[in-house]
Motif scaffolding. Structure first.
Motif, PDB file in Angstrom:
ATOM      1  N   MET A  42      62.796  12.108  22.757  1.00  0.00           N
ATOM      2  CA  MET A  42      64.525  12.636  24.095  1.00  0.00           C
ATOM      3  C   MET A  42      63.851  12.839  25.703  1.00  0.00           C
ATOM      4  O   MET A  42      62.586  12.726  25.601  1.00  0.00           O
ATOM      5  CB  MET A  42      64.478  13.872  22.663  1.00  0.00           C
ATOM      6  CG  MET A  42      65.364  13.861  21.917  1.00  0.00           C
ATOM      7  SD  MET A  42      65.616  15.338  20.902  1.00  0.00           S
ATOM      8  CE  MET A  42      67.734  15.237  21.794  1.00  0.00           C
ATOM      9  N   PRO A  43      64.981  12.798  25.941  1.00  0.00           N
ATOM     10  CA  PRO A  43      65.154  12.914  27.162  1.00  0.00           C
ATOM     11  C   PRO A  43      64.424  14.335  28.234  1.00  0.00           C
ATOM     12  O   PRO A  43      64.043  13.696  28.495  1.00  0.00           O
ATOM     13  CB  PRO A  43      65.952  12.493  27.316  1.00  0.00           C
ATOM     14  CG  PRO A  43      67.339  12.234  26.534  1.00  0.00           C
ATOM     15  CD  PRO A  43      66.144  12.418  24.874  1.00  0.00           C
ATOM     16  N   GLN A  44      64.095  15.081  27.439  1.00  0.00           N
ATOM     17  CA  GLN A  44      63.991  16.465  27.178  1.00  0.00           C
ATOM     18  C   GLN A  44      62.366  16.648  27.613  1.00  0.00           C
ATOM     19  O   GLN A  44      61.602  17.282  27.596  1.00  0.00           O
ATOM     20  CB  GLN A  44      64.407  17.529  26.982  1.00  0.00           C
ATOM     21  CG  GLN A  44      64.440  17.535  25.094  1.00  0.00           C
ATOM     22  CD  GLN A  44      65.659  16.738  24.696  1.00  0.00           C
ATOM     23  OE1 GLN A  44      66.234  16.159  25.717  1.00  0.00           O
ATOM     24  NE2 GLN A  44      65.742  17.438  23.216  1.00  0.00           N
ATOM     25  N   ASN A  45      61.932  15.541  25.785  1.00  0.00           N
ATOM     26  CA  ASN A  45      60.180  15.012  25.634  1.00  0.00           C
ATOM     27  C   ASN A  45      59.555  15.035  27.291  1.00  0.00           C
ATOM     28  O   ASN A  45      59.738  14.060  27.551  1.00  0.00           O
ATOM     29  CB  ASN A  45      59.911  14.661  25.183  1.00  0.00           C
ATOM     30  CG  ASN A  45      61.237  15.172  23.852  1.00  0.00           C
ATOM     31  OD1 ASN A  45      61.440  13.575  23.151  1.00  0.00           O
ATOM     32  ND2 ASN A  45      60.713  16.194  22.921  1.00  0.00           N
ATOM     33  N   SER A  46      57.778  15.800  26.761  1.00  0.00           N
ATOM     34  CA  SER A  46      57.105  14.429  28.106  1.00  0.00           C
ATOM     35  C   SER A  46      55.887  14.046  27.058  1.00  0.00           C
ATOM     36  O   SER A  46      55.689  13.861  26.476  1.00  0.00           O
ATOM     37  CB  SER A  46      56.748  16.208  28.712  1.00  0.00           C
ATOM     38  OG  SER A  46      56.140  17.174  27.913  1.00  0.00           O
ATOM     39  N   LEU A  47      54.586  13.874  28.530  1.00  0.00           N
ATOM     40  CA  LEU A  47      53.765  13.341  27.545  1.00  0.00           C
ATOM     41  C   LEU A  47      53.021  14.390  26.902  1.00  0.00           C
ATOM     42  O   LEU A  47      52.209  13.465  25.889  1.00  0.00           O
ATOM     43  CB  LEU A  47      53.080  12.666  29.040  1.00  0.00           C
ATOM     44  CG  LEU A  47      53.067  12.172  29.949  1.00  0.00           C
ATOM     45  CD1 LEU A  47      52.424  11.452  30.331  1.00  0.00           C
ATOM     46  CD2 LEU A  47      53.562  10.758  29.725  1.00  0.00           C
ATOM     47  N   ILE A  48      53.117  15.396  26.844  1.00  0.00           N
ATOM     48  CA  ILE A  48      52.566  16.462  25.456  1.00  0.00           C
ATOM     49  C   ILE A  48      53.579  15.948  24.164  1.00  0.00           C
ATOM     50  O   ILE A  48      52.276  16.256  23.425  1.00  0.00           O
ATOM     51  CB  ILE A  48      52.928  18.103  26.308  1.00  0.00           C
ATOM     52  CG1 ILE A  48      51.826  18.520  25.830  1.00  0.00           C
ATOM     53  CG2 ILE A  48      54.021  18.647  25.895  1.00  0.00           C
ATOM     54  CD1 ILE A  48      50.373  18.264  25.708  1.00  0.00           C
ATOM     55  N   ASP A  49      54.076  15.599  24.111  1.00  0.00           N
ATOM     56  CA  ASP A  49      54.761  15.530  22.916  1.00  0.00           C
ATOM     57  C   ASP A  49      54.316  14.153  22.525  1.00  0.00           C
ATOM     58  O   ASP A  49      53.642  14.029  21.521  1.00  0.00           O
ATOM     59  CB  ASP A  49      56.337  15.282  23.056  1.00  0.00           C
ATOM     60  CG  ASP A  49      57.274  16.385  23.747  1.00  0.00           C
ATOM     61  OD1 ASP A  49      56.560  17.426  22.680  1.00  0.00           O
ATOM     62  OD2 ASP A  49      58.147  16.368  24.629  1.00  0.00           O
ATOM     63  N   ILE A  50      54.272  13.150  23.822  1.00  0.00           N
ATOM     64  CA  ILE A  50      53.533  12.222  23.208  1.00  0.00           C
ATOM     65  C   ILE A  50      51.916  11.969  22.574  1.00  0.00           C
ATOM     66  O   ILE A  50      51.346  11.939  21.856  1.00  0.00           O
ATOM     67  CB  ILE A  50      53.182  10.501  24.247  1.00  0.00           C
ATOM     68  CG1 ILE A  50      54.656  10.119  24.346  1.00  0.00           C
ATOM     69  CG2 ILE A  50      52.999   9.359  23.503  1.00  0.00           C
ATOM     70  CD1 ILE A  50      55.227   9.536  25.110  1.00  0.00           C
ATOM     71  N   TYR A  51      50.798  13.010  23.246  1.00  0.00           N
ATOM     72  CA  TYR A  51      50.320  12.999  23.275  1.00  0.00           C
ATOM     73  C   TYR A  51      49.691  13.830  21.365  1.00  0.00           C
ATOM     74  O   TYR A  51      48.943  13.694  20.619  1.00  0.00           O
ATOM     75  CB  TYR A  51      49.461  13.967  24.279  1.00  0.00           C
ATOM     76  CG  TYR A  51      47.780  13.953  23.855  1.00  0.00           C
ATOM     77  CD1 TYR A  51      47.341  13.297  24.491  1.00  0.00           C
ATOM     78  CD2 TYR A  51      47.518  15.489  23.217  1.00  0.00           C
ATOM     79  CE1 TYR A  51      46.070  13.282  24.800  1.00  0.00           C
ATOM     80  CE2 TYR A  51      45.826  15.281  23.623  1.00  0.00           C
ATOM     81  CZ  TYR A  51      45.278  14.020  23.577  1.00  0.00           C
ATOM     82  OH  TYR A  51      43.352  14.517  23.762  1.00  0.00           O
ATOM     83  N   ASN A  52      50.794  15.098  21.304  1.00  0.00           N
ATOM     84  CA  ASN A  52      51.101  15.288  20.149  1.00  0.00           C
ATOM     85  C   ASN A  52      51.394  14.410  18.770  1.00  0.00           C
ATOM     86  O   ASN A  52      50.237  14.972  17.536  1.00  0.00           O
ATOM     87  CB  ASN A  52      51.432  17.068  19.963  1.00  0.00           C
ATOM     88  CG  ASN A  52      51.307  17.685  20.645  1.00  0.00           C
ATOM     89  OD1 ASN A  52      50.190  18.185  21.232  1.00  0.00           O
ATOM     90  ND2 ASN A  52      52.076  18.337  21.959  1.00  0.00           N
ATOM     91  N   GLN A  53      51.933  13.656  18.990  1.00  0.00           N
ATOM     92  CA  GLN A  53      52.512  12.794  18.259  1.00  0.00           C
ATOM     93  C   GLN A  53      51.040  11.404  17.795  1.00  0.00           C
ATOM     94  O   GLN A  53      51.011  11.556  16.309  1.00  0.00           O
ATOM     95  CB  GLN A  53      53.260  11.752  18.647  1.00  0.00           C
ATOM     96  CG  GLN A  53      54.834  12.884  18.430  1.00  0.00           C
ATOM     97  CD  GLN A  53      55.825  11.780  18.718  1.00  0.00           C
ATOM     98  OE1 GLN A  53      56.523  11.064  17.823  1.00  0.00           O
ATOM     99  NE2 GLN A  53      57.014  12.397  20.137  1.00  0.00           N
ATOM    100  N   PHE A  54      50.369  11.529  18.707  1.00  0.00           N
ATOM    101  CA  PHE A  54      49.184  10.208  19.240  1.00  0.00           C
ATOM    102  C   PHE A  54      47.946  10.949  18.124  1.00  0.00           C
ATOM    103  O   PHE A  54      47.150  10.221  17.407  1.00  0.00           O
ATOM    104  CB  PHE A  54      48.628  10.968  20.325  1.00  0.00           C
ATOM    105  CG  PHE A  54      47.035   9.910  20.202  1.00  0.00           C
ATOM    106  CD1 PHE A  54      47.498   8.510  19.840  1.00  0.00           C
ATOM    107  CD2 PHE A  54      46.146  10.312  21.455  1.00  0.00           C
ATOM    108  CE1 PHE A  54      46.115   7.451  19.895  1.00  0.00           C
ATOM    109  CE2 PHE A  54      45.382   8.950  21.162  1.00  0.00           C
ATOM    110  CZ  PHE A  54      45.221   8.069  20.629  1.00  0.00           C
ATOM    111  N   LEU A  55      47.932  12.837  18.631  1.00  0.00           N
ATOM    112  CA  LEU A  55      47.140  13.749  17.645  1.00  0.00           C
ATOM    113  C   LEU A  55      46.895  13.279  16.203  1.00  0.00           C
ATOM    114  O   LEU A  55      46.094  13.569  15.504  1.00  0.00           O
ATOM    115  CB  LEU A  55      46.790  14.905  18.442  1.00  0.00           C
ATOM    116  CG  LEU A  55      46.576  14.684  19.497  1.00  0.00           C
ATOM    117  CD1 LEU A  55      46.322  15.973  19.742  1.00  0.00           C
ATOM    118  CD2 LEU A  55      44.750  14.548  19.791  1.00  0.00           C
ATOM    119  N   ALA A  56      48.323  13.638  16.139  1.00  0.00           N
ATOM    120  CA  ALA A  56      48.303  13.676  14.597  1.00  0.00           C
ATOM    121  C   ALA A  56      48.667  12.477  13.014  1.00  0.00           C
ATOM    122  O   ALA A  56      47.968  12.391  12.687  1.00  0.00           O
ATOM    123  CB  ALA A  56      50.386  14.241  14.570  1.00  0.00           C
ATOM    124  N   ALA A  57      48.848  11.308  14.379  1.00  0.00           N
ATOM    125  CA  ALA A  57      48.933   9.982  14.082  1.00  0.00           C
ATOM    126  C   ALA A  57      46.679   9.688  13.767  1.00  0.00           C
ATOM    127  O   ALA A  57      46.858   9.182  12.321  1.00  0.00           O
ATOM    128  CB  ALA A  57      49.412   8.750  15.061  1.00  0.00           C
TER     129      ALA A  57
END
Length: 373
Positions: free
Chosen positions: A176-191
């Protein structure tokens, strides 16, 4: 495996050039543009040994994505799947090429630097000089190191970056537009954690058996060809989402060696235990001990091809063996196919060629696809 119709639906401008399905030529389309491409497959139709020729325009656009495409060649099960991946990568490459000419506003840089500081510079492996490509590093719960490459466009953070990972499954980012790199990083860790059991299973195989192919497996590789004995091996295809289930198996070797193994596997399938490791299940179902890395060297199984006198030919190892127990000479399928085609006594029916072993002159049959159940 997807057939010609599926390929025609996906790439209507890419057409077969021979009846064996080893050569395709035409165009791949992305963003309304057509790019000339030619794909040459070996006689065994293994994608990992395919050769891709393309126009200088396409080569320049995909230059930075060569390693990703090479990984996809090794991991995709068929040509249709690879063409889907190729078109996806091409779309990303074209978008990023266009973005290079779009000036980025000051807010882009301030937002990106702020996100990187919040994320922590210790997690950053690489940033290019234009601040358009960022590589982040992470360690999973078993200590394995992983990278995610982010290609950011000028509209970041309104639009998400393109994410490139070495995964055996697609990695889709929720953004979402309010997201940041930390959100991608957390999704990466979950994957990473969702693939833990898959990598655990293959790491055990890599560490305790002699894997003949791939020589240097990537994290996206789902297949392993495991040595069982001299000129006998089993190729397994592991489902990344269900790594503890019985994998697809086919055996390579002389019939008198592999037929008993096929019979054991078929008779013992009901004994497969998802609570036990994949390697231990294979040992118990086949009733064998795989050659140990602690006792034997890989060279003990690496017998050269009887035609080209080399072990590796364009990345592939000898995968066809003479069925005569007194001979057992291994060959590269491509070498043997070319040899048999040159003999006046050989005959061919569809994708099967009948001839004689170059060493013992015993009858020999070669199929264009080596997958056996």
């Amino acid at each position: 495996m997807a057939g010609p119709r599926a390929l025609l639906r996906q790439c209507p401008l890419l057409l077969p050039q021979d009846r064996h399905g080893t050569a395709y030529e035409g165009f791949v389309t992305a963003q309304g543009r057509n790019f000339h491409i030619r794909i040459l497959l070996p006689v065994d139709l293994q994608l990992k040994n395919a050769r891709i020729e393309c126009s200088w325009r396409l080569k320049r656009i995909l230059h930075s994505y060569r390693h990703i495409l090479k990984q996809r060649l090794h991991s995709c099960p068929d040509l249709v799947s690879f063409m889907v991946e190729l078109k996806t990568v091409l779309e990303i490459a074209l978008k990023n090429t266009q973005d290079l000419h779009i000036p980025r506003p000051p807010e882009y840089y301030s937002c990106l630097v702020r996100d990187l500081e919040i994320l922590g510079w210790n997690r950053v492996a690489y940033v290019d000089t234009g601040l358009s490509t960022v590589k982040l590093k992470a360690e999973d719960s078993c200590g394995r190191q992983h990278l995610i490459t982010l290609k950011l466009n000028a509209k970041y953070p309104t639009e998400p970056p393109d994410c490139l990972v070495d995964f055996p499954v697609p990695f889709a980012v929720s953004w979402m537009p309010q997201n940041s790199l930390i959100d991608i990083y957390n999704q990466f860790l979950a994957a990473l954690e969702s693939l833990k059991e898959f990598w655990d299973a293959l790491d055990e195989i890599d560490g305790k058996t002699w894997v003949l192919e791939p020589e240097n497996p990537t994290r996206s590789a789902t297949t392993r060809r495991i040595a069982i004995g001299n000129n006998v091996s089993v190729n397994i295809e592991v489902d990344p989402r269900h790594p503890n289930m019985l994998p697809e198996c086919y055996f390579l070797g002389a019939d008198h060696e592999v037929n008993p193994l096929r019979t054991k596997l078929n008779n013992n399938m009901h004994l497969w235990d998802p609570e036990v490791s994949l390697l231990q299940n294979l040992r118990e179902l086949l009733g064998i001990e795989f050659p140990s890395r602690a006792v034997l060297e890989k060279s003990d199984f690496a017998k050269d091809c009887g035609i080209c006198y080399a072990y590796r030919l364009e990345g592939s190892t000898p995968d066809h063996v003479c069925d005569d127990p007194r001979c057992g000479q291994p060959f590269h399928q491509a070498c043997l196919y070319e040899w048999l085609q040159g003999l006046p006594t050989s005959r061919q029916s569809f994708n099967v060629i009948f001839g004689e072993c170059p060493y013992c002159n015993k009858p020999l049959t070669l199929k264009s696809s080596m997958k056996k159940l």
